[in-house]
Design a protein around this motif. Sequence first.
Motif, PDB file in Angstrom:
ATOM      1  N   VAL A 107       0.845  -1.187   0.000  1.00 22.51           N
ATOM      2  CA  VAL A 107       0.000   0.000   0.000  1.00 22.51           C
ATOM      3  C   VAL A 107       0.884   1.243   0.000  1.00 22.51           C
ATOM      4  CG1 VAL A 107      -1.967  -1.132   1.087  1.00 22.51           C
ATOM      5  CG2 VAL A 107      -0.259  -0.047   2.517  1.00 22.51           C
ATOM      6  N   PRO A 108       0.406   2.328  -0.624  1.00 25.92           N
ATOM      7  CA  PRO A 108       1.246   3.510  -0.775  1.00 25.92           C
ATOM      8  C   PRO A 108       1.261   4.460   0.415  1.00 25.92           C
ATOM      9  CG  PRO A 108      -0.813   3.844  -1.915  1.00 25.92           C
ATOM     10  CD  PRO A 108      -0.831   2.431  -1.386  1.00 25.92           C
ATOM     11  N   SER A 109       0.332   4.273   1.359  1.00 25.78           N
ATOM     12  CA  SER A 109       0.271   5.232   2.461  1.00 25.78           C
ATOM     13  C   SER A 109      -0.433   4.629   3.676  1.00 25.78           C
ATOM     14  CB  SER A 109      -0.483   6.488   2.022  1.00 25.78           C
ATOM     15  OG  SER A 109      -1.856   6.182   1.831  1.00 25.78           O
ATOM     16  N   GLN A 110      -0.291   5.319   4.791  1.00 30.78           N
ATOM     17  CA  GLN A 110      -0.966   4.908   6.024  1.00 30.78           C
ATOM     18  C   GLN A 110      -2.478   5.001   5.865  1.00 30.78           C
ATOM     19  OE1 GLN A 110       0.735   3.792   8.864  1.00 30.78           O
ATOM     20  NE2 GLN A 110      -1.303   3.130   9.440  1.00 30.78           N
ATOM     21  N   VAL A 111      -2.936   5.963   5.099  1.00 27.96           N
ATOM     22  CA  VAL A 111      -4.374   6.129   4.877  1.00 27.96           C
ATOM     23  C   VAL A 111      -4.952   4.889   4.200  1.00 27.96           C
ATOM     24  CG1 VAL A 111      -6.126   7.463   3.644  1.00 27.96           C
ATOM     25  CG2 VAL A 111      -4.258   8.641   4.808  1.00 27.96           C
ATOM     26  N   VAL A 112      -4.284   4.408   3.168  1.00 26.38           N
ATOM     27  CA  VAL A 112      -4.754   3.204   2.466  1.00 26.38           C
ATOM     28  C   VAL A 112      -4.641   1.995   3.386  1.00 26.38           C
ATOM     29  CG1 VAL A 112      -4.393   1.700   0.483  1.00 26.38           C
ATOM     30  CG2 VAL A 112      -4.197   4.171   0.207  1.00 26.38           C
ATOM     31  N   GLU A 113      -3.562   1.905   4.138  1.00 25.08           N
ATOM     32  CA  GLU A 113      -3.412   0.793   5.076  1.00 25.08           C
ATOM     33  C   GLU A 113      -4.563   0.780   6.085  1.00 25.08           C
ATOM     34  OE1 GLU A 113      -0.417  -0.746   8.592  1.00 25.08           O
ATOM     35  OE2 GLU A 113       0.400   0.549   7.024  1.00 25.08           O
ATOM     36  N   ASN A 114      -4.960   1.941   6.564  1.00 25.30           N
ATOM     37  CA  ASN A 114      -6.078   2.018   7.501  1.00 25.30           C
ATOM     38  C   ASN A 114      -7.386   1.555   6.856  1.00 25.30           C
ATOM     39  OD1 ASN A 114      -4.379   2.971   9.486  1.00 25.30           O
ATOM     40  ND2 ASN A 114      -4.941   5.116   9.193  1.00 25.30           N
ATOM     41  N   ARG A 115      -7.583   1.875   5.597  1.00 24.31           N
ATOM     42  CA  ARG A 115      -8.799   1.433   4.880  1.00 24.31           C
ATOM     43  C   ARG A 115      -8.815  -0.090   4.749  1.00 24.31           C
ATOM     44  NH1 ARG A 115     -11.899   6.067   2.953  1.00 24.31           N
ATOM     45  NH2 ARG A 115     -10.618   7.688   3.824  1.00 24.31           N
ATOM     46  N   VAL A 116      -7.657  -0.668   4.493  1.00 29.99           N
ATOM     47  CA  VAL A 116      -7.553  -2.124   4.392  1.00 29.99           C
ATOM     48  C   VAL A 116      -7.860  -2.761   5.751  1.00 29.99           C
ATOM     49  CG1 VAL A 116      -5.998  -4.063   3.931  1.00 29.99           C
ATOM     50  CG2 VAL A 116      -5.972  -2.055   2.429  1.00 29.99           C
ATOM     51  N   TRP A 117      -7.298  -2.208   6.832  1.00 34.67           N
ATOM     52  CA  TRP A 117      -7.586  -2.735   8.172  1.00 34.67           C
ATOM     53  C   TRP A 117      -9.066  -2.609   8.502  1.00 34.67           C
ATOM     54  CZ3 TRP A 117      -5.281  -6.201  10.740  1.00 34.67           C
ATOM     55  CH2 TRP A 117      -3.899  -6.358  10.661  1.00 34.67           C
ATOM     56  N   ASP A 118      -9.687  -1.515   8.089  1.00 32.57           N
ATOM     57  CA  ASP A 118     -11.124  -1.358   8.314  1.00 32.57           C
ATOM     58  C   ASP A 118     -11.897  -2.462   7.604  1.00 32.57           C
ATOM     59  OD1 ASP A 118     -10.674   0.895   9.857  1.00 32.57           O
ATOM     60  OD2 ASP A 118     -11.165   2.315   8.238  1.00 32.57           O
TER      61      ASP A 118
END
Length: 66
Positions: A44-55
């Motif tokens: 993933v390119p960013s923490q924001v995208v990583e957070n969406r994946v965790w959600d």
Amino acid sequence: MADFQALNDKYMPVIDTVKEFEPFGAKFVGSELVGEQLHLVAEVPSQVVENRVWDAIKAVDPDFAD
């Protein structure tokens, strides 16, 4: 033994979430069964995208049981 295809199907919303962010640099690499757990591999390119994946993961299984 866990059923790889059943778990893969169960976590398809997570895979779809990663793929949704492909235009921004995310990449779904693959999945594998490790014991009773499905391991999803993605970049993933960013923490924001990583957070969406965790959600998305928590929406499928908030206890991370499998």
